[in-house]
Design a protein around this motif. Structure first.
Motif, PDB file in Angstrom:
ATOM      1  N   LYS A   1       0.797  -1.279   0.019  1.00 22.73           N
ATOM      2  CA  LYS A   1       0.237   0.148  -0.071  1.00 22.73           C
ATOM      3  C   LYS A   1       0.936   1.364   0.106  1.00 22.73           C
ATOM      4  O   LYS A   1       0.649   2.239  -0.631  1.00 22.73           O
ATOM      5  N   ASP A   2       1.880   1.270   0.794  1.00 25.52           N
ATOM      6  CA  ASP A   2       2.872   2.376   0.791  1.00 25.52           C
ATOM      7  C   ASP A   2       3.535   2.765  -0.520  1.00 25.52           C
ATOM      8  O   ASP A   2       3.649   3.697  -1.112  1.00 25.52           O
ATOM      9  N   VAL A   3       3.894   1.390  -1.248  1.00 26.92           N
ATOM     10  CA  VAL A   3       4.450   1.737  -2.638  1.00 26.92           C
ATOM     11  C   VAL A   3       3.646   2.276  -3.586  1.00 26.92           C
ATOM     12  O   VAL A   3       3.921   3.041  -4.364  1.00 26.92           O
ATOM     13  N   ILE A   4       2.429   1.626  -3.572  1.00 23.16           N
ATOM     14  CA  ILE A   4       1.367   2.180  -4.372  1.00 23.16           C
ATOM     15  C   ILE A   4       1.234   3.641  -4.278  1.00 23.16           C
ATOM     16  O   ILE A   4       0.888   4.496  -5.070  1.00 23.16           O
ATOM     17  N   ALA A   5       1.056   4.154  -2.884  1.00 22.61           N
ATOM     18  CA  ALA A   5       0.801   5.457  -2.404  1.00 22.61           C
ATOM     19  C   ALA A   5       1.959   6.437  -3.062  1.00 22.61           C
ATOM     20  O   ALA A   5       1.777   7.453  -3.621  1.00 22.61           O
ATOM     21  N   THR A   6       3.198   5.897  -2.939  1.00 29.49           N
ATOM     22  CA  THR A   6       4.236   6.774  -3.391  1.00 29.49           C
ATOM     23  C   THR A   6       4.321   6.940  -4.957  1.00 29.49           C
ATOM     24  O   THR A   6       4.398   8.086  -5.286  1.00 29.49           O
ATOM     25  N   PHE A   7       4.211   5.925  -5.617  1.00 32.37           N
ATOM     26  CA  PHE A   7       4.251   6.024  -7.173  1.00 32.37           C
ATOM     27  C   PHE A   7       3.053   6.656  -7.637  1.00 32.37           C
ATOM     28  O   PHE A   7       3.258   7.370  -8.550  1.00 32.37           O
ATOM     29  N   ASN A   8       1.845   6.844  -6.979  1.00 36.92           N
ATOM     30  CA  ASN A   8       0.692   7.574  -7.356  1.00 36.92           C
ATOM     31  C   ASN A   8       0.999   8.822  -7.343  1.00 36.92           C
ATOM     32  O   ASN A   8       0.670   9.658  -8.006  1.00 36.92           O
ATOM     33  N   VAL A   9       1.521   9.345  -6.243  1.00 35.47           N
ATOM     34  CA  VAL A   9       2.020  10.872  -5.910  1.00 35.47           C
ATOM     35  C   VAL A   9       3.210  11.283  -7.085  1.00 35.47           C
ATOM     36  O   VAL A   9       3.022  12.159  -7.519  1.00 35.47           O
ATOM     37  N   GLY A  10       3.980  10.129  -7.093  1.00 31.22           N
ATOM     38  CA  GLY A  10       4.998  10.303  -8.126  1.00 31.22           C
ATOM     39  C   GLY A  10       4.444  10.628  -9.465  1.00 31.22           C
ATOM     40  O   GLY A  10       5.151  11.306 -10.549  1.00 31.22           O
ATOM     41  N   ARG A  11       3.396   9.976  -9.992  1.00 28.75           N
ATOM     42  CA  ARG A  11       2.683  10.090 -11.123  1.00 28.75           C
ATOM     43  C   ARG A  11       2.406  11.465 -11.432  1.00 28.75           C
ATOM     44  O   ARG A  11       2.397  12.270 -12.516  1.00 28.75           O
ATOM     45  N   LEU A  12       1.768  12.207 -10.092  1.00 24.82           N
ATOM     46  CA  LEU A  12       1.250  13.383 -10.297  1.00 24.82           C
ATOM     47  C   LEU A  12       2.336  14.530 -10.307  1.00 24.82           C
ATOM     48  O   LEU A  12       2.277  15.270 -11.428  1.00 24.82           O
ATOM     49  N   PHE A  13       3.630  14.028 -10.062  1.00 29.18           N
ATOM     50  CA  PHE A  13       4.659  14.955 -10.351  1.00 29.18           C
ATOM     51  C   PHE A  13       5.570  14.451 -11.665  1.00 29.18           C
ATOM     52  O   PHE A  13       6.581  15.049 -11.904  1.00 29.18           O
ATOM     53  N   ASN A  14       4.931  13.730 -12.530  1.00 25.41           N
ATOM     54  CA  ASN A  14       5.589  13.148 -13.733  1.00 25.41           C
ATOM     55  C   ASN A  14       6.931  12.644 -13.492  1.00 25.41           C
ATOM     56  O   ASN A  14       7.747  13.012 -14.148  1.00 25.41           O
ATOM     57  N   TRP A  15       7.224  11.705 -12.657  1.00 22.93           N
ATOM     58  CA  TRP A  15       8.494  11.000 -12.501  1.00 22.93           C
ATOM     59  C   TRP A  15       8.821  10.389 -13.874  1.00 22.93           C
ATOM     60  O   TRP A  15       7.928   9.872 -14.343  1.00 22.93           O
ATOM     61  N   PRO A  16      10.172  10.275 -14.042  1.00 17.34           N
ATOM     62  CA  PRO A  16      10.585   9.639 -15.463  1.00 17.34           C
ATOM     63  C   PRO A  16      10.265   8.120 -15.576  1.00 17.34           C
ATOM     64  O   PRO A  16      10.091   7.849 -16.728  1.00 17.34           O
ATOM     65  N   VAL A  17       9.994   7.540 -14.421  1.00 22.94           N
ATOM     66  CA  VAL A  17       9.508   6.184 -14.535  1.00 22.94           C
ATOM     67  C   VAL A  17       8.205   6.107 -15.464  1.00 22.94           C
ATOM     68  O   VAL A  17       7.999   5.054 -16.129  1.00 22.94           O
ATOM     69  N   PHE A  18       7.614   7.036 -15.324  1.00 24.03           N
ATOM     70  CA  PHE A  18       6.206   7.063 -16.151  1.00 24.03           C
ATOM     71  C   PHE A  18       6.225   7.172 -17.598  1.00 24.03           C
ATOM     72  O   PHE A  18       5.452   7.387 -18.254  1.00 24.03           O
ATOM     73  N   ASN A  19       7.535   7.470 -17.961  1.00 23.89           N
ATOM     74  CA  ASN A  19       7.874   7.301 -19.445  1.00 23.89           C
ATOM     75  C   ASN A  19       7.720   5.856 -19.912  1.00 23.89           C
ATOM     76  O   ASN A  19       7.356   5.606 -21.195  1.00 23.89           O
ATOM     77  N   TYR A  20       7.648   4.953 -19.169  1.00 26.25           N
ATOM     78  CA  TYR A  20       7.740   3.518 -19.429  1.00 26.25           C
ATOM     79  C   TYR A  20       6.645   2.779 -18.728  1.00 26.25           C
ATOM     80  O   TYR A  20       5.884   1.995 -19.455  1.00 26.25           O
ATOM     81  N   VAL A  21       6.164   3.043 -17.459  1.00 27.02           N
ATOM     82  CA  VAL A  21       5.277   2.448 -16.680  1.00 27.02           C
ATOM     83  C   VAL A  21       3.842   3.083 -16.645  1.00 27.02           C
ATOM     84  O   VAL A  21       3.882   4.166 -16.821  1.00 27.02           O
ATOM     85  N   ASP A  22       2.941   2.211 -17.168  1.00 25.20           N
ATOM     86  CA  ASP A  22       1.709   2.858 -17.132  1.00 25.20           C
ATOM     87  C   ASP A  22       0.773   2.259 -16.016  1.00 25.20           C
ATOM     88  O   ASP A  22      -0.551   2.927 -15.821  1.00 25.20           O
ATOM     89  N   LYS A  23       1.005   1.249 -15.292  1.00 26.83           N
ATOM     90  CA  LYS A  23       0.030   0.690 -14.350  1.00 26.83           C
ATOM     91  C   LYS A  23       0.873  -0.096 -13.391  1.00 26.83           C
ATOM     92  O   LYS A  23       1.984  -0.825 -13.396  1.00 26.83           O
ATOM     93  N   ILE A  24       0.283   0.136 -12.103  1.00 24.44           N
ATOM     94  CA  ILE A  24       0.938  -0.480 -10.770  1.00 24.44           C
ATOM     95  C   ILE A  24       0.079  -1.110  -9.898  1.00 24.44           C
ATOM     96  O   ILE A  24      -1.083  -0.551  -9.679  1.00 24.44           O
ATOM     97  N   GLU A  25       0.087  -2.521  -9.559  1.00 28.30           N
ATOM     98  CA  GLU A  25      -0.617  -3.149  -8.938  1.00 28.30           C
ATOM     99  C   GLU A  25       0.044  -3.819  -7.856  1.00 28.30           C
ATOM    100  O   GLU A  25       0.995  -4.488  -7.956  1.00 28.30           O
ATOM    101  N   ALA A  26      -0.672  -3.930  -6.573  1.00 31.48           N
ATOM    102  CA  ALA A  26      -0.493  -4.688  -5.571  1.00 31.48           C
ATOM    103  C   ALA A  26      -0.986  -5.924  -5.704  1.00 31.48           C
ATOM    104  O   ALA A  26      -1.905  -6.356  -5.934  1.00 31.48           O
ATOM    105  N   LYS A  27      -0.086  -7.089  -5.355  1.00 27.27           N
ATOM    106  CA  LYS A  27      -0.555  -8.678  -5.565  1.00 27.27           C
ATOM    107  C   LYS A  27      -0.231  -9.045  -4.018  1.00 27.27           C
ATOM    108  O   LYS A  27       0.794  -9.620  -3.715  1.00 27.27           O
ATOM    109  N   GLY A  28      -1.134  -8.778  -3.211  1.00 27.57           N
ATOM    110  CA  GLY A  28      -0.888  -9.081  -1.825  1.00 27.57           C
ATOM    111  C   GLY A  28      -0.392  -7.889  -1.287  1.00 27.57           C
ATOM    112  O   GLY A  28      -0.176  -6.727  -1.528  1.00 27.57           O
ATOM    113  N   ASP A  29      -0.080  -7.893   0.169  1.00 28.07           N
ATOM    114  CA  ASP A  29       0.553  -7.149   0.945  1.00 28.07           C
ATOM    115  C   ASP A  29       2.086  -6.987   0.683  1.00 28.07           C
ATOM    116  O   ASP A  29       2.566  -5.785   0.954  1.00 28.07           O
ATOM    117  N   TYR A  30       2.778  -7.933   0.017  1.00 29.45           N
ATOM    118  CA  TYR A  30       4.186  -7.881  -0.175  1.00 29.45           C
ATOM    119  C   TYR A  30       4.880  -7.849  -1.722  1.00 29.45           C
ATOM    120  O   TYR A  30       5.833  -8.163  -1.792  1.00 29.45           O
TER     121      TYR A  30
END
Length: 497
Positions: A32-61
């Motif tokens: 959940k923390d990783v998803i929150a981090t990268f969702n906020v990063g998407r708002l700030f147009n982090w470079p990783v989103f030049n390549y990544v379009d979707k992030i999903e949690a597969k369980g807690d870890y």
């Protein structure tokens, strides 16, 4: 905070998280923390989103990153990101998810409003996942103190109860090292200062930085837009001398002139191909030949003039606070002037220098080349994008045209070549693209690298023990990238005496 990372062809990166780790507020560290981090990063147009379009949690870890444009740089971009707590940033992250579900883009008013809200957001306190937190009461302009978090996942490994971090450039930090207040520093110390350290018995760690100073040219200033002028300058600068004058044994003249670290060259380019590159060894006769070929002449006063009769006289900007770069600028000017150029050095405040260059208000400037990243794509971004019209938001910068015609008549789009060099997951294919970019850089010399900086980092052994011997592979990690001192604090290698 990750225990496993796996690229799953054709388009997924799967990260397994450390189980049992807790934030400093006692909450578990989860996907959940990783998803929150990268969702906020998407708002700030982090470079990783030049390549990544979707992030999903597969369980807690387990977290799965889907790459719309597969690239091998995604793994490092993800692994090196600092994960923020959902307890602090979860509300913002949920708002980002809501905008995405509504089909909103970065151009929408809703997106801009949320970006403003996130930019102005100030947490009440820090919640950390690591073994140290900042003591707010300790913060001054000069220093701050990190205090140990006893509940951290690696608290049993770290050996220091507190770490004091000092703020300041080289003149400020030098007396602190000499007085014994600082146990380790990463500044670029002048040779005389290094000598004083050694005389005190202070050990010097000379690790590669993978970057250094280079000459950057304003292509709107004639004839700096001609490769022959830049090549001529390269031929008349003794790069080893420039490095030694600037930083002693820690300034090592660039050999291959590829635009990225000589230390990385054998990892990306074969030995046979490396032998084909022009190393621009000192050769004033060749420099004269190049200048003459484009109509330049040497006047009776010993100063070269261009084909329009104007002297090859230029101002060289340098950040005044950087002692090593200032010394490099003065030495470069001396060498070029001895040949017949007329170079005047002007030192200005380092942040202002960046503004002047990116605004195009300069002729020649000392700027950083290369990058402390294993993939040399990032070196070329630093060389050719950051201070150029490609990325500069303040002006055209050096205005080096990214579409060029080579000596053999080949037309190249350098920007596209660089972007393509990180496409896909096939390392061999990427190496072929990097070889092409390196050949173009070596011929055109859009910037002229001077020397590669190695640390001359004082490591006092009065209060700290555990420093590995010279040659330990951990010292190959970049001082300003994957800092080996931080690693050795976290794993308990370094400890109090």
């Amino acid at each position: 905070m990750a225990t496993k990372s796996e690229i799953v062809p054709p388009d997924k990166l799967v990260i397994t998280l450390r189980e049992g780790a807790k934030w400093s507020d006692g909450k578990p560290f989860t996907a959940k923390d990783v998803i929150a981090t990268f969702n906020v990063g998407r708002l700030f147009n982090w470079p990783v989103f030049n390549y990544v379009d979707k992030i999903e949690a597969k369980g807690d870890y387990v977290v799965e990153f889907h790459m719309a444009k597969p690239s091998s740089v995604v793994e490092r971009q993800v692994l090196r990101e600092r994960i923020r707590p959902a307890a602090t940033y979860g509300a913002l992250a949920e708002k980002v998810e809501a905008l995405l579900s509504q089909g909103k883009t970065t151009d929408s008013e809703e997106w801009k409003a949320l970006l403003k809200e996130a930019t102005e957001f100030r947490p009440e306190g820090l919640i950390v996942s690591g073994p140290y937190n900042i003591d707010p009461a300790s913060i001054t302009e000069a220093q701050l103190t990190l205090v140990k978090v006893p509940t951290a996942w690696c608290a049993d490994k770290v050996q220091f109860d507190k770490i004091v971090i000092y703020n300041g450039e080289t003149p400020t930090v030098t007396p602190l090292v000499l007085a014994g207040d600082v146990d380790y520093a990463t500044h670029g110390f002048p040779p005389a200062t290094e000598k004083a350290f050694i005389e005190q018995g202070i050990r010097i760690i000379r690790a590669p930085i993978y970057t250094g100073p280079a000459l950057f040219f304003n292509n709107d200033v004639y004839p700096l837009n001609k490769k022959e002028v830049r090549q001529a300058m390269a031929y008349v600068i003794k790069r080893d001398e420039n490095g030694t004058v600037s930083l002693g044994d820690s300034g090592r003249g660039v050999r291959y002139m590829l635009g990225f670290s000589d230390n990385l060259a054998p990892l990306w380019i074969s030995e046979a191909d490396l032998k084909t590159f022009n190393t621009y060894d000192y050769n004033p006769a060749k420099a004269e030949e190049l200048l003459t070929s484009i109509g330049c002449k040497k006047g009776a006063d010993g100063i070269w003039v261009d084909d329009k009769g104007n002297p090859l006289a230029f101002e060289l900007l340098v950040p005044a606070e950087y002692a090593d770069w200032s010394a490099a600028a003065e030495n470069v000017a001396l060498q070029l002037n001895n040949f017949g150029f007329k170079i005047t050095v002007r030192g200005i405040q380092f942040q202002q220098e960046a503004t002047e260059v990116r605004s195009g208000r300069f002729q020649i400037a000392i700027r950083s080349w290369g990058a402390a990243n294993p993939h040399v794509y990032f070196a070329y971004v630093n060389d050719l994008f950051v201070d150029n019209y490609v990325q500069s938001t303040e002006g055209k910068g050096m205005n080096f045209p990214m579409k060029q015609k080579l000596a053999d008549g080949t037309e190249v789009d350098l920007q596209q070549l660089i972007v393509d060099s990180v496409a896909g997951l096939d390392e061999a294919a990427q190496k072929e693209k990097i070889l092409t970019v390196a050949k173009v850089f070596n011929e055109l010399l859009p910037v002229v690298p001077l020397w590669e900086r190695y640390g001359n980092n004082p490591a006092r052994e009065t209060r700290v023990t555990g420093w590995p011997p010279e040659g330990d592979p951990r010292y190959l990690n970049a001082v300003y990238g994957d800092n080996f001192v931080i690693m050795m604090i976290l794993d308990g290698t370094l400890k109090p005496k």
